[in-house]
Design a protein around this motif. Structure first.
Motif, PDB file in Angstrom:
ATOM      1  N   TYR A 290      38.908  28.772  68.235  1.00  0.00           N
ATOM      2  CA  TYR A 290      39.446  27.910  68.729  1.00  0.00           C
ATOM      3  C   TYR A 290      38.884  28.149  70.171  1.00  0.00           C
ATOM      4  CZ  TYR A 290      43.128  25.777  71.662  1.00  0.00           C
ATOM      5  OH  TYR A 290      43.960  25.016  72.328  1.00  0.00           O
ATOM      6  N   TYR A 291      39.038  27.014  71.012  1.00  0.00           N
ATOM      7  CA  TYR A 291      38.645  27.076  72.490  1.00  0.00           C
ATOM      8  C   TYR A 291      39.735  26.488  73.333  1.00  0.00           C
ATOM      9  CZ  TYR A 291      34.359  29.021  70.855  1.00  0.00           C
ATOM     10  OH  TYR A 291      33.292  29.705  70.129  1.00  0.00           O
ATOM     11  N   ALA A 292      40.288  26.994  74.263  1.00  0.00           N
ATOM     12  CA  ALA A 292      40.986  26.056  75.345  1.00  0.00           C
ATOM     13  C   ALA A 292      40.043  25.371  76.144  1.00  0.00           C
ATOM     14  CB  ALA A 292      41.527  27.231  76.437  1.00  0.00           C
ATOM     15  N   ASP A 293      40.484  24.294  76.549  1.00  0.00           N
ATOM     16  CA  ASP A 293      39.758  23.153  77.217  1.00  0.00           C
ATOM     17  C   ASP A 293      38.998  23.693  78.212  1.00  0.00           C
ATOM     18  OD1 ASP A 293      42.353  20.403  76.984  1.00  0.00           O
ATOM     19  OD2 ASP A 293      40.927  21.216  75.488  1.00  0.00           O
ATOM     20  N   SER A 294      39.217  24.665  78.814  1.00  0.00           N
ATOM     21  CA  SER A 294      38.532  25.142  79.966  1.00  0.00           C
ATOM     22  C   SER A 294      37.223  26.097  79.383  1.00  0.00           C
ATOM     23  CB  SER A 294      39.544  26.078  80.886  1.00  0.00           C
ATOM     24  OG  SER A 294      40.074  27.363  79.846  1.00  0.00           O
ATOM     25  N   ALA A 295      37.372  26.411  78.124  1.00  0.00           N
ATOM     26  CA  ALA A 295      36.238  27.229  77.759  1.00  0.00           C
ATOM     27  C   ALA A 295      35.176  26.484  76.813  1.00  0.00           C
ATOM     28  CB  ALA A 295      36.929  28.328  77.040  1.00  0.00           C
ATOM     29  N   LYS A 296      35.750  25.268  76.509  1.00  0.00           N
ATOM     30  CA  LYS A 296      34.972  24.608  75.665  1.00  0.00           C
ATOM     31  C   LYS A 296      33.553  24.141  76.185  1.00  0.00           C
ATOM     32  CE  LYS A 296      38.347  22.238  73.088  1.00  0.00           C
ATOM     33  NZ  LYS A 296      39.358  21.085  72.622  1.00  0.00           N
ATOM     34  N   GLY A 297      32.480  24.226  75.453  1.00  0.00           N
ATOM     35  CA  GLY A 297      31.030  23.794  75.597  1.00  0.00           C
ATOM     36  C   GLY A 297      30.543  24.947  76.507  1.00  0.00           C
ATOM     37  N   ARG A 298      31.221  25.941  77.205  1.00  0.00           N
ATOM     38  CA  ARG A 298      30.664  27.075  77.959  1.00  0.00           C
ATOM     39  C   ARG A 298      30.812  28.441  77.236  1.00  0.00           C
ATOM     40  NH1 ARG A 298      32.814  28.209  82.968  1.00  0.00           N
ATOM     41  NH2 ARG A 298      34.910  27.439  82.195  1.00  0.00           N
ATOM     42  N   PHE A 299      31.784  28.326  76.444  1.00  0.00           N
ATOM     43  CA  PHE A 299      32.108  30.012  76.063  1.00  0.00           C
ATOM     44  C   PHE A 299      31.926  29.813  74.449  1.00  0.00           C
ATOM     45  CE2 PHE A 299      35.328  31.287  79.277  1.00  0.00           C
ATOM     46  CZ  PHE A 299      34.525  31.144  80.272  1.00  0.00           C
ATOM     47  N   THR A 300      31.576  31.173  74.034  1.00  0.00           N
ATOM     48  CA  THR A 300      31.300  31.110  72.399  1.00  0.00           C
ATOM     49  C   THR A 300      32.004  32.458  71.927  1.00  0.00           C
ATOM     50  OG1 THR A 300      29.123  29.743  72.643  1.00  0.00           O
ATOM     51  CG2 THR A 300      29.760  31.227  70.596  1.00  0.00           C
ATOM     52  N   ILE A 301      32.491  32.390  71.033  1.00  0.00           N
ATOM     53  CA  ILE A 301      33.350  33.430  70.605  1.00  0.00           C
ATOM     54  C   ILE A 301      32.602  33.751  69.176  1.00  0.00           C
ATOM     55  CG2 ILE A 301      35.106  32.375  69.092  1.00  0.00           C
ATOM     56  CD1 ILE A 301      36.936  34.666  69.957  1.00  0.00           C
ATOM     57  N   SER A 302      32.502  34.911  68.862  1.00  0.00           N
ATOM     58  CA  SER A 302      31.802  35.534  67.445  1.00  0.00           C
ATOM     59  C   SER A 302      32.170  36.980  67.143  1.00  0.00           C
ATOM     60  CB  SER A 302      30.297  35.426  67.808  1.00  0.00           C
ATOM     61  OG  SER A 302      29.774  36.290  68.640  1.00  0.00           O
ATOM     62  N   ARG A 303      32.143  37.296  65.874  1.00  0.00           N
ATOM     63  CA  ARG A 303      32.389  38.635  65.301  1.00  0.00           C
ATOM     64  C   ARG A 303      31.270  39.050  64.506  1.00  0.00           C
ATOM     65  NH1 ARG A 303      38.082  38.455  63.256  1.00  0.00           N
ATOM     66  NH2 ARG A 303      37.697  40.566  62.906  1.00  0.00           N
ATOM     67  N   ASP A 304      31.123  40.402  64.721  1.00  0.00           N
ATOM     68  CA  ASP A 304      30.268  41.331  63.672  1.00  0.00           C
ATOM     69  C   ASP A 304      31.320  42.155  63.155  1.00  0.00           C
ATOM     70  OD1 ASP A 304      28.652  42.984  62.569  1.00  0.00           O
ATOM     71  OD2 ASP A 304      27.200  43.015  64.261  1.00  0.00           O
ATOM     72  N   ASN A 305      31.808  41.860  61.863  1.00  0.00           N
ATOM     73  CA  ASN A 305      32.552  42.742  61.216  1.00  0.00           C
ATOM     74  C   ASN A 305      32.055  43.758  60.476  1.00  0.00           C
ATOM     75  OD1 ASN A 305      34.799  40.902  61.571  1.00  0.00           O
ATOM     76  ND2 ASN A 305      34.631  40.007  59.543  1.00  0.00           N
ATOM     77  N   ALA A 306      30.740  43.862  60.637  1.00  0.00           N
ATOM     78  CA  ALA A 306      30.216  45.307  60.133  1.00  0.00           C
ATOM     79  C   ALA A 306      30.440  46.372  61.222  1.00  0.00           C
ATOM     80  CB  ALA A 306      28.776  45.157  59.781  1.00  0.00           C
ATOM     81  N   LYS A 307      30.295  45.766  62.512  1.00  0.00           N
ATOM     82  CA  LYS A 307      30.691  46.678  63.492  1.00  0.00           C
ATOM     83  C   LYS A 307      31.955  46.786  64.214  1.00  0.00           C
ATOM     84  CE  LYS A 307      25.874  46.327  65.178  1.00  0.00           C
ATOM     85  NZ  LYS A 307      24.836  45.952  66.192  1.00  0.00           N
ATOM     86  N   ASN A 308      32.720  45.985  63.718  1.00  0.00           N
ATOM     87  CA  ASN A 308      34.240  45.683  64.441  1.00  0.00           C
ATOM     88  C   ASN A 308      33.804  45.323  65.717  1.00  0.00           C
ATOM     89  OD1 ASN A 308      35.580  46.129  61.781  1.00  0.00           O
ATOM     90  ND2 ASN A 308      35.717  48.423  62.404  1.00  0.00           N
ATOM     91  N   VAL A 309      33.237  44.371  66.104  1.00  0.00           N
ATOM     92  CA  VAL A 309      33.207  44.028  67.544  1.00  0.00           C
ATOM     93  C   VAL A 309      33.218  42.432  67.602  1.00  0.00           C
ATOM     94  CG1 VAL A 309      31.617  43.947  69.603  1.00  0.00           C
ATOM     95  CG2 VAL A 309      31.752  45.846  68.030  1.00  0.00           C
TER      96      VAL A 309
END
Length: 126
Positions: A59-78
């Motif tokens: 999910y992204y706030a409107d201020s972040a949409k199109g500019r921010f990307t969240i991702s996760r690496d569960n193998a590294k817990n990051v």
């Protein structure tokens, strides 16, 4: 012991990019959601983004949409927050927060996150 540590903040010019990292410890693998929040000087803390425990929902706030990307690496817990095309109004302290859950979705209600990192400063200025 549950712990969240943010890193990657710094000073960047408008239009630039930064990648924030949130390193989690003490959480059961694949069983916690992460939210990113920020607080600008003199303003209340606000939600930026969140990612579910599996990484399949975000999910992204409107201020972040199109500019921010969240991702996760569960193998590294990051969990990462890639921030592009930064604006001066993105300046603030960025916090990651964690919650034990295996739900398919994540939420950006701050009260749902009992664990918080210490924050990392992001300054966007020319």
């Amino acid at each position: 012991q549950v712990q969240l540590v943010e890193s990657g903040g710094g000073l960047v010019q408008p239009g630039g990019s930064l990648r924030l990292s949130c390193t989690a410890s003490g959480f059961p693998r694949d069983a916690y959601a992460i939210g990113w929040f920020r607080q600008a000087p003199g303003k209340a803390r606000e939600a930026v983004s969140c990612v579910s425990s599996s990484g399949g929902y975000d999910y992204y706030a409107d201020s972040a949409k199109g500019r921010f990307t969240i991702s996760r690496d569960n193998a590294k817990n990051v969990v990462y927050l890639q921030m592009n095309t930064l604006k001066t109004e993105d300046t603030g302290v960025y916090y990651c927060a964690g919650a034990f859950t295996t739900k398919r979705m994540c939420v950006v209600n701050q009260g749902e996150y009992p664990y918080w990192g210490q924050g990392t400063q992001v300054t966007v200025s020319s």
